[in-house]
Design a protein around this motif. Structure first.
Motif, PDB file in Angstrom:
ATOM      1  N   ILE A   1      12.807  17.923  95.443  1.00 29.46           N
ATOM      2  CA  ILE A   1      13.358  18.195  94.113  1.00 29.46           C
ATOM      3  C   ILE A   1      12.742  19.462  93.535  1.00 29.46           C
ATOM      4  CG2 ILE A   1      13.466  17.330  91.737  1.00 29.46           C
ATOM      5  CD1 ILE A   1      13.670  14.520  92.853  1.00 29.46           C
ATOM      6  N   ALA A   2      11.435  19.616  93.697  1.00 23.56           N
ATOM      7  CA  ALA A   2      10.780  20.833  93.207  1.00 23.56           C
ATOM      8  C   ALA A   2      11.322  22.068  93.914  1.00 23.56           C
ATOM      9  CB  ALA A   2       9.266  20.727  93.410  1.00 23.56           C
ATOM     10  N   TYR A   3      11.625  21.935  95.203  1.00 23.09           N
ATOM     11  CA  TYR A   3      12.171  23.066  95.961  1.00 23.09           C
ATOM     12  C   TYR A   3      13.563  23.428  95.461  1.00 23.09           C
ATOM     13  CZ  TYR A   3      13.802  25.648 100.080  1.00 23.09           C
ATOM     14  OH  TYR A   3      14.317  26.596 100.929  1.00 23.09           O
ATOM     15  N   ARG A   4      14.403  22.418  95.233  1.00 22.07           N
ATOM     16  CA  ARG A   4      15.754  22.693  94.741  1.00 22.07           C
ATOM     17  C   ARG A   4      15.717  23.285  93.334  1.00 22.07           C
ATOM     18  NH1 ARG A   4      17.116  17.990  97.777  1.00 22.07           N
ATOM     19  NH2 ARG A   4      16.822  16.609  96.010  1.00 22.07           N
ATOM     20  N   ARG A   5      14.803  22.817  92.509  1.00 20.61           N
ATOM     21  CA  ARG A   5      14.691  23.374  91.157  1.00 20.61           C
ATOM     22  C   ARG A   5      14.303  24.855  91.217  1.00 20.61           C
ATOM     23  NH1 ARG A   5      14.204  21.183  86.231  1.00 20.61           N
ATOM     24  NH2 ARG A   5      13.972  19.077  87.105  1.00 20.61           N
ATOM     25  N   ALA A   6      13.388  25.180  92.127  1.00 22.49           N
ATOM     26  CA  ALA A   6      12.989  26.586  92.256  1.00 22.49           C
ATOM     27  C   ALA A   6      14.125  27.437  92.815  1.00 22.49           C
ATOM     28  CB  ALA A   6      11.754  26.689  93.151  1.00 22.49           C
ATOM     29  N   LEU A   7      14.918  26.870  93.734  1.00 17.22           N
ATOM     30  CA  LEU A   7      16.027  27.631  94.297  1.00 17.22           C
ATOM     31  C   LEU A   7      17.090  27.945  93.244  1.00 17.22           C
ATOM     32  CD1 LEU A   7      16.671  26.000  97.799  1.00 17.22           C
ATOM     33  CD2 LEU A   7      15.625  28.201  97.292  1.00 17.22           C
ATOM     34  N   LEU A   8      17.249  27.067  92.263  1.00 20.99           N
ATOM     35  CA  LEU A   8      18.237  27.318  91.210  1.00 20.99           C
ATOM     36  C   LEU A   8      17.905  28.590  90.436  1.00 20.99           C
ATOM     37  CD1 LEU A   8      18.832  23.715  89.798  1.00 20.99           C
ATOM     38  CD2 LEU A   8      20.293  25.029  91.350  1.00 20.99           C
ATOM     39  N   GLU A   9      16.637  28.941  90.397  1.00 23.37           N
ATOM     40  CA  GLU A   9      16.221  30.141  89.672  1.00 23.37           C
ATOM     41  C   GLU A   9      16.268  31.388  90.547  1.00 23.37           C
ATOM     42  OE1 GLU A   9      12.363  29.231  88.274  1.00 23.37           O
ATOM     43  OE2 GLU A   9      12.991  27.516  87.046  1.00 23.37           O
ATOM     44  N   ASP A  10      16.591  31.222  91.837  1.00 27.28           N
ATOM     45  CA  ASP A  10      16.656  32.355  92.755  1.00 27.28           C
ATOM     46  C   ASP A  10      18.054  32.964  92.698  1.00 27.28           C
ATOM     47  OD1 ASP A  10      16.391  34.207  94.729  1.00 27.28           O
ATOM     48  OD2 ASP A  10      16.074  32.786  96.369  1.00 27.28           O
ATOM     49  N   THR A  11      18.205  34.045  91.968  1.00 23.89           N
ATOM     50  CA  THR A  11      19.520  34.666  91.783  1.00 23.89           C
ATOM     51  C   THR A  11      20.001  35.402  93.034  1.00 23.89           C
ATOM     52  OG1 THR A  11      18.441  36.638  90.859  1.00 23.89           O
ATOM     53  CG2 THR A  11      19.154  34.927  89.315  1.00 23.89           C
ATOM     54  N   SER A  12      19.148  35.584  94.039  1.00 28.92           N
ATOM     55  CA  SER A  12      19.578  36.271  95.255  1.00 28.92           C
ATOM     56  C   SER A  12      20.440  35.380  96.144  1.00 28.92           C
ATOM     57  CB  SER A  12      18.365  36.756  96.050  1.00 28.92           C
ATOM     58  OG  SER A  12      17.581  35.650  96.499  1.00 28.92           O
ATOM     59  N   GLN A  13      20.393  34.057  95.926  1.00 30.42           N
ATOM     60  CA  GLN A  13      21.191  33.133  96.717  1.00 30.42           C
ATOM     61  C   GLN A  13      22.448  32.744  95.956  1.00 30.42           C
ATOM     62  OE1 GLN A  13      20.442  32.488  99.793  1.00 30.42           O
ATOM     63  NE2 GLN A  13      18.470  33.514  99.716  1.00 30.42           N
ATOM     64  N   PRO A  14      23.633  32.748  96.611  1.00 30.85           N
ATOM     65  CA  PRO A  14      24.881  32.391  95.916  1.00 30.85           C
ATOM     66  C   PRO A  14      24.959  30.900  95.631  1.00 30.85           C
ATOM     67  CG  PRO A  14      25.299  32.724  98.252  1.00 30.85           C
ATOM     68  CD  PRO A  14      23.859  33.098  98.030  1.00 30.85           C
ATOM     69  N   TRP A  15      25.804  30.557  94.677  1.00 25.98           N
ATOM     70  CA  TRP A  15      26.038  29.158  94.367  1.00 25.98           C
ATOM     71  C   TRP A  15      26.912  28.529  95.444  1.00 25.98           C
ATOM     72  CZ3 TRP A  15      23.414  26.636  90.706  1.00 25.98           C
ATOM     73  CH2 TRP A  15      22.834  27.375  89.682  1.00 25.98           C
ATOM     74  N   GLU A  16      26.687  27.259  95.696  1.00 28.59           N
ATOM     75  CA  GLU A  16      27.443  26.530  96.717  1.00 28.59           C
ATOM     76  C   GLU A  16      28.652  25.863  96.082  1.00 28.59           C
ATOM     77  OE1 GLU A  16      26.596  23.380 100.370  1.00 28.59           O
ATOM     78  OE2 GLU A  16      25.112  23.669  98.794  1.00 28.59           O
TER      79      GLU A  16
END
Length: 543
Positions: free
Chosen positions: A270-285
């Motif tokens: 969950i902590a990893y997914r929360r951090a990924l949400l803040e990573d603007t370099s990755q597109p939304w799924e």
């Protein structure tokens, strides 16, 4: 567990949005058509004025339709689900396949005399090691590092995806190898933070400890660089914190089964997914396909007697015109999912071997073979492709298969195909360092054959002809047959605890009796990319 589920739901709800919100405007005409047709279908067909009540009730038909479900209701609902799916609902980021599907984790283990108490069988420290080993098995393929602390803190193992590399170092930890008494958790967290800083993806920290003193609790509460989870190695579900758990820290109590390990894995995910949400370099799924399931269920109402069935003639006509396909008997999954979809499902479940068998796409098949550790098979598949992505993965497969010079050539090929490919230049530089390191180590360890003791018959690629290829001619007692290389290696007496004790002492000396991060590690082992693993294995073999 319920709290974790609620946290995960709240995280998804917080990130929920539509990628194509303008498509939702199509709901307006659908709603208008539904209202007009339903109003006309439920309107009484006979005027009621001028009739006696008992005759009006007997002669009026269709009045009960207002409370019924009509074909237009399900048709409009199916179309609405299709529009919602087309609008692109999303609440997760699309993770780069080159990154692990689980966030990196630094395990910080307390190694003090208090951890040798036997109120948790066999001892607190042994139970902590068991739990860490179970966590490594659960996080198959994920990057994990290990830090130990007592009066000083030390980096035991840099990030690795291979649990077998870490286990000997984990087993060698005991209070006897720690150079100073005490419990300096703050220094350990600083080392863990520096290790995480080397990673490209966000990670978290797991502290495995018994009772924490005021200094340890203060260090945890003041740390805000990465999420922290604390596993309390204490009997009867006691917490490591004497008071309340600090804000923002997840506390997990010890259990007899693997429920605590599963909880830790879920917290870190969950902590990893929360951090990924803040990573603007990755597109939304795009999660629009989720609405296909309720649309299909609602469409089942079309099979009711008296409902519109003209669509069945269209389906039959299409089925008659469509070309026949080869029949397959691989299972029910083939009725609903393509081979690549089945492979991706297995890949997400970390069953990389099954994913490699299912994938039809050659690149994904090669990448799954690489992740499952089948490096020669991955090389055979990836060598047939001409994309920079395939060459990048091919380079990693060569490195893991100890074909270091081929790995250098593969990363050079990546830059030829795409000079701006992410991390290609970095991996090329590291691969060249690996070749230099292996050749220098080989040259330094070569003693010649005059003394009867030569290098191992199993060697790395040696195109530069550094050192001399030799074989072992030593003979075991009472047997005339020569020993193989494996037999000779088994006769070497190694002690990981002695190595850790010496290394930790050197850490203190080199840092002026202050906590360090294990600076004596070869520089290539501290790289954060896939190519960093082979030097760590080389160092272990040399030890």
């Amino acid at each position: 567990m319920i709290g974790l589920i609620l946290d995960e739901f709240a995280l998804a709800l917080e990130a929920f949005h539509f990628l194509r919100p303008m498509v939702l405007l199509a709901l307006l005409p659908v709603l208008a058509v539904w209202w007009i047709i339903r109003r006309r279908a439920t309107r009484p067909q006979m005027p009621r004025e001028g009739l006696a009540p008992h005759l009006r009730n007997a002669l009026t038909v269709g009045a009960e339709r207002r409370g019924r479900v009509l074909p237009i209701d399900t048709s409009a609902l199916v179309i609405a689900f299709a529009i919602l799916g087309a609008s692109g609902p999303s609440w997760t980021r699309q993770v780069d396949p080159f990154f692990t599907q689980t966030g990196p984790l630094v395990v910080v283990l307390k190694v003090t005399p208090s951890m040798e108490q036997k109120d948790v069988a066999p001892t607190r420290l042994d139970r902590a090691k068991f739990k860490i080993r179970d966590l490594l098995d659960l996080r198959a393929g994920a990057r994990t590092a290990l830090v130990a602390y007592a009066g000083s803190a030390h980096r035991v193992m840099p990030f690795t995806e291979d649990p077998s590399v870490m286990l000997p170092y984990l087993e060698g930890l005991s209070p006897d190898v720690m150079p100073q008494e005490g419990a300096d958790l703050g220094a350990a967290l600083e080392i863990a933070s520096s290790i995480l800083g080397e990673e490209e993806t966000p990670g978290s920290i797991l502290v495995v400890s018994d009772e924490m003193n005021a200094g340890e609790a203060s260090a945890v509460s003041d740390f805000d660089t990465a999420p922290i989870t604390v596993l309390s190695v204490l009997p009867d579900g006691q917490s490591a914190f004497s008071g309340s758990t600090p804000s923002g820290v997840q506390s997990v109590t010890l259990t007899a089964d693997n429920a605590d390990v599963a909880q830790i894995d879920r917290i870190t995910a969950i902590a990893y997914r929360r951090a990924l949400l803040e990573d603007t370099s990755q597109p939304w799924e795009d999660r629009g396909w989720w609405f296909a399931v309720p649309a299909a269920l609602v469409a089942l109402f079309w099979f009711r007697l008296g409902w519109t069935m003209r669509w069945t003639a269209v389906v039959l006509a299409i089925a008659a015109i469509a070309p026949p396909q080869t029949a397959r008997a691989d299972g029910i999954a083939d009725w609903f999912f393509t081979p690549d979809q089945q492979g991706y499902r297995a890949y997400q479940n970390k069953d990389f071997a099954a994913a490699a068998e299912a994938f039809a796409d050659p690149y994904w098949q090669g990448y799954a073979l690489f992740r499952s550790g089948q490096y020669p098979e991955a090389i055979a598949v990836l060598e047939t492709l001409d994309t920079p992505e395939a060459a990048f993965t091919l380079g990693h497969a060569y490195i893991r298969n100890r074909q270091y010079r081929d790995g250098v050539r593969a990363f050079e090929t990546v830059l030829e195909r795409d000079p701006d490919f992410p991390d290609a230049q970095h991996n090329l530089d590291v691969s060249k360092q690996i070749v230099t390191y292996v050749e220098e180590t080989r040259a330094a360890s070569d003693t010649g054959e005059e003394t009867g003791i030569g290098a191992d018959e199993v060697v790395f690629d040696n195109e530069a002809n550094v050192g001399t290829d030799t074989e072992i001619d030593a003979q075991p007692e009472g047997d005339g047959a020569p020993m193989t290389a494996d037999q000779w290696m088994n006769t070497v007496d190694t002690n990981t605890a002695d190595f850790l004790r010496t290394r930790f002492q050197m850490d203190l000396v080199s840092a002026g009796n202050s906590s360090t991060s294990g600076a004596d590690e070869p520089s290539a082992t501290e790289e954060s990319d896939e190519a960093s693993e082979p030097p760590a294995e080389t160092e272990e073999a040399a030890e």
